[in-house]
Write an enzyme that holds these catalytic residues in place. Structure first.
Site, PDB file in Angstrom:
ATOM      1  N   GLU A  37      51.816  -8.973 -20.854  1.00 62.05           N
ATOM      2  CA  GLU A  37      51.216  -9.085 -22.181  1.00 62.05           C
ATOM      3  C   GLU A  37      52.361  -8.939 -23.178  1.00 62.05           C
ATOM      4  OE1 GLU A  37      48.165  -6.216 -23.095  1.00 62.05           O
ATOM      5  OE2 GLU A  37      47.987  -6.997 -25.138  1.00 62.05           O
ATOM      6  N   ARG A 262      52.040   1.029  -8.842  1.00 66.08           N
ATOM      7  CA  ARG A 262      53.048   0.801  -9.874  1.00 66.08           C
ATOM      8  C   ARG A 262      54.221   1.762  -9.677  1.00 66.08           C
ATOM      9  NH1 ARG A 262      52.037   0.712 -15.488  1.00 66.08           N
ATOM     10  NH2 ARG A 262      50.279  -0.607 -15.079  1.00 66.08           N
ATOM     11  N   LYS A 272      54.042   1.129 -22.059  1.00 69.51           N
ATOM     12  CA  LYS A 272      54.534   0.427 -23.251  1.00 69.51           C
ATOM     13  C   LYS A 272      54.090   1.130 -24.523  1.00 69.51           C
ATOM     14  CE  LYS A 272      53.356  -3.716 -21.721  1.00 69.51           C
ATOM     15  NZ  LYS A 272      53.102  -5.151 -21.698  1.00 69.51           N
TER      16      LYS A 272
HETATM   17  P1  ATP Z   1      51.418  -0.778 -19.790  1.00 68.14           P
HETATM   18  O1  ATP Z   1      50.327  -0.124 -19.002  1.00 68.14           O
HETATM   19  O2  ATP Z   1      52.622   0.038 -19.992  1.00 68.14           O
HETATM   20  O3  ATP Z   1      50.960  -1.418 -21.049  1.00 68.14           O
HETATM   21  P2  ATP Z   1      51.020  -3.175 -18.435  1.00 68.14           P
HETATM   22  O4  ATP Z   1      50.724  -3.106 -17.012  1.00 68.14           O
HETATM   23  O5  ATP Z   1      49.845  -3.350 -19.324  1.00 68.14           O
HETATM   24  O6  ATP Z   1      51.896  -1.952 -18.852  1.00 68.14           O
HETATM   25  P3  ATP Z   1      51.796  -5.874 -18.572  1.00 68.14           P
HETATM   26  O7  ATP Z   1      52.574  -6.564 -19.598  1.00 68.14           O
HETATM   27  O8  ATP Z   1      50.343  -6.181 -18.479  1.00 68.14           O
HETATM   28  O9  ATP Z   1      52.015  -4.323 -18.786  1.00 68.14           O
HETATM   29  O10 ATP Z   1      52.476  -6.024 -17.162  1.00 68.14           O
HETATM   30  C1  ATP Z   1      52.811  -7.249 -16.594  1.00 68.14           C
HETATM   31  C2  ATP Z   1      52.847  -7.095 -15.111  1.00 68.14           C
HETATM   32  O11 ATP Z   1      53.748  -6.074 -14.745  1.00 68.14           O
HETATM   33  C3  ATP Z   1      51.493  -6.696 -14.590  1.00 68.14           C
HETATM   34  O12 ATP Z   1      51.199  -7.483 -13.446  1.00 68.14           O
HETATM   35  C4  ATP Z   1      51.636  -5.256 -14.256  1.00 68.14           C
HETATM   36  O13 ATP Z   1      50.812  -4.910 -13.184  1.00 68.14           O
HETATM   37  C5  ATP Z   1      53.117  -5.137 -13.898  1.00 68.14           C
HETATM   38  N1  ATP Z   1      53.608  -3.797 -14.174  1.00 68.14           N
HETATM   39  C6  ATP Z   1      53.581  -3.130 -15.346  1.00 68.14           C
HETATM   40  N2  ATP Z   1      54.066  -1.893 -15.201  1.00 68.14           N
HETATM   41  C7  ATP Z   1      54.427  -1.764 -13.904  1.00 68.14           C
HETATM   42  C8  ATP Z   1      55.005  -0.704 -13.128  1.00 68.14           C
HETATM   43  N3  ATP Z   1      55.308   0.488 -13.659  1.00 68.14           N
HETATM   44  N4  ATP Z   1      55.244  -0.952 -11.819  1.00 68.14           N
HETATM   45  C9  ATP Z   1      54.964  -2.134 -11.277  1.00 68.14           C
HETATM   46  N5  ATP Z   1      54.414  -3.159 -11.944  1.00 68.14           N
HETATM   47  C10 ATP Z   1      54.147  -2.986 -13.248  1.00 68.14           C
HETATM   48 MG    MG Z   2      48.491  -5.030 -18.572  1.00 66.53          MG
END
Ligand code: ATP
Ligand code: MG
Length: 565
Positions: A37, A262, A272
């Site tokens: 995102e 994760r 984020k």
């Molecule tokens: P946040 O919860 O910090 O906002 P997010 O998962 O919403 O992070 P996205 O931009 O949606 O962030 O993430 C893009 C991809 O990266 C998704 O498929 C997500 O599952 C993966 N991702 C994000 N954070 C991690 C992590 N700590 N470890 C592994 N994969 C991750």
């Molecule tokens: Mg997400």
């Protein structure tokens, strides 16, 4: 590549894919995606997802899309889109022409919503957000049905079209799926599909004032793109029945969702939302502050893409949440830089040394090895003269036991040069601090060995004062003091665990003249000190170096301890 050659990396996801390839589930096709995102910069956790998705595509001769899940116009920005693309490229991956956006599918998603309404599977609800939350119930208590749930299809179609046309204020109505308010899975209790947001979108501008919820977009985007294996993190496990419900009701292509744990890192936050707070509240200098776990921060700190990919390989992929020791990440960069970084001499806290018996005005070029790990990197010349700087920590007026470096009367080796013996010192009259030391050198020891076979117990690095380049050095420590930054006292949050000493700036350091003109991003080992990288803040007037990591390897110790040493 033959299947035999692809068995190098194994994990439970690759096992599933191999099985699917054998059973012919997707006709042997492997198509993944990395779906960020665009509401922040990528961090080391994302690197795990990127290496997994792009790595699987590589291993199975498949494809990986880059898809921006841009369904929330209030938090998304072009700046984030650009930084994400730069970071994925920097990690060494190529999405070719497959750069997609959920917003590309807004019209299609809208048509999907109409289809659900026509099937009697979605309705427009006039409850407020608070009421919807209240009606939703809890884990132990069933939800309550909305009084608008039984609206006729025609009325729903009319209202939804008028929502799209901009007739209603924000928050006045939503579109919901009609599933089961008593479901044990809260995600199935008539989730919201569309909300009204009178906001401009970074790509669609003002074309829309209703936006799909992430849950109504994600699975369908995968479906539209023909994704075979939709890999996501564990928190989406409970959403899978909902995604399946959408695909079944819409009667469209089904991707297989697979969840993995994760990445969590000690002394680090990887949300984020929290990283944004660090930036917005000025606790760091920006998203690419070298203390940030973002890819742009790590890059500026001096991390290489090789080290980050190596780290992701080592941590592997698991089904259960765990916390990785940040020492492992540091180990990976140390390994890489040990192989590839040029050695130089730099003095961080200079102490002036005068070699009284060395001829005034004389300069000798000493040959120095660029990298003992890689003879192909060759040698260079380092000038030696009568006045030098050494590390102030390498001299003690009263040496404690086991301190073998320079002290009054004692002889040490200057790296690549001569043996010198300390013959005197000068103190600041007011503070009593040693500001200069005097030595004599033994001309017979040039190159670092004494013909009479006498030994010294220490070898010091140095720079010639007359030739040295003044630089600024930024020493970084962990951004948080607690292993788990979220563990805070009552009423406090993760910010209370910030390390007040995470940045120390040394303004008066010196490096050997071979570093003149070093470009931002260049990486070096300062002998006996650690690895350093030229910061983009450097100007012609002054080079600025970030310490990437010290030389001491705490991970090796951890591993030894784990092996019961
Ligand atoms: P946040 O919860 O910090 O906002 P997010 O998962 O919403 O992070 P996205 O931009 O949606 O962030 O993430 C893009 C991809 O990266 C998704 O498929 C997500 O599952 C993966 N991702 C994000 N954070 C991690 C992590 N700590 N470890 C592994 N994969 C991750
Ligand atoms: Mg997400």
């Amino acid at each position: 590549m033959t299947p035999e050659e692809t068995t190098e990396r194994t994990d439970f996801i690759r096992d599933i894919i191999r099985e699917d390839n054998q059973s012919g589930k997707f006709s042997g096709r492997v198509h993944t995606r990395f779906p960020p995102e665009p509401n922040g910069y990528l961090h080391i956790g994302h690197a795990k997802s990127i290496t997994l998705n792009f790595g699987i595509a590589e291993d199975f001769s498949g494809k990986c899309n880059l898809r921006f899940d841009d369904t929330n116009p209030t938090k998304e920005e072009v700046e984030y889109v650009d930084s994400i693309k730069a970071d994925v490229r920097w990690l060494g991956y190529d999405w070719e022409e497959r750069e997609f956006y959920a917003s590309d599918y807004f019209e299609l998603l809208y048509q999907y919503a109409l289809k659900l309404i026509r099937k009697g599977k979605a309705y427009v609800d006039d409850l407020t957000a608070d009421q919807i939350r209240e009606y939703r119930g809890t884990l132990t208590q069933a939800g309550k049905e909305s009084p608008y749930r039984e609206r006729p299809v025609e009325e729903n179609l009319d209202l939804f079209e008028r929502m799209r046309a901009g007739e209603f204020p924000e928050g006045s109505r939503v579109l919901r799926a009609k599933i089961d308010m008593a479901s044990g899975n809260l995600n199935m209790r008539d989730p919201v599909l569309y909300r009204i947001l009178h906001e401009s979108h970074h790509r669609t501008g003002d074309a829309w004032c209703i936006y799909p919820m992430y849950d109504f977009a994600h699975g369908q985007c995968d479906s539209i793109e023909g994704i075979t294996h939709s890999i996501c993190t564990l928190e989406f496990q409970d959403h899978r029945p909902l995604y399946d419900w959408f695909l079944d009701e819409l009667e469209i292509y089904h991707s297989q969702q697979i969840e993995f744990a994760r990445l969590n890192l000690t002394y680090t936050v990887l949300s984020k939302r929290k990283l944004l707070r660090l930036v917005q509240e000025g606790h760091v200098a920006g998203w690419n502050d070298p203390r940030m776990p973002t890819l742009s921060g790590l890059r500026r700190r001096g991390y290489t893409q090789r080290a980050i990919r190596d780290f992701c390989d080592r941590i592997g992929v698991a089904k259960n949440d765990s916390i990785v020791d940040i020492a492992l990440l540091e180990y990976c960069i140390r390994q890489d830089l040990n192989q590839h970084a040029q050695r130089v001499m730099g003095v961080l806290r200079p102490l002036k040394v005068v070699i009284d018996n060395y001829p005034e005005g004389q300069v000798e070029e000493m040959q120095a090895i660029n990298n003992p790990e890689d003879p192909a990197m060759g040698t260079r010349q380092v000038p030696f003269s009568r006045v030098l700087y050494i590390e102030s920590d390498d001299f003690r007026e009263e040496p404690p036991p086991k301190y073998f470096r320079l002290a009054p009367g004692r002889e040490v080796r200057l790296r690549y040069a001569y043996f010198v013996r300390c013959t005197g010192l000068v103190k600041d009259e007011k503070t009593g601090e040693v500001v200069e030391i005097h030595c004599t050198y033994d001309p017979a020891t040039r190159g670092g060995d004494a013909p009479d076979g006498r030994k010294v117990k220490a070898t010091l690095h140095w720079v010639s004062a007359q030739h040295a380049i003044p630089i600024e050095v930024r020493l970084y420590d962990r951004l948080f003091q607690r292993e788990n930054p979220d563990e805070a006292e009552e009423g406090a949050d993760f910010l209370s665990n910030l390390n007040p000493n995470s940045l120390e700036t040394l303004a008066n350091c010196y490096v050997e003249p071979s570093l003149a003109g070093a470009r931002p991003g260049s990486r070096y080992q300062f002998e006996r000190q650690g690895y350093f990288c030229v910061d983009p803040d450097s100007s012609n007037g002054k080079l600025v170096f970030n310490r990437t990591v010290g030389l001491k390897d705490s991970w090796a110790k951890i591993e030894k301890a784990a092996q019961g040493e």
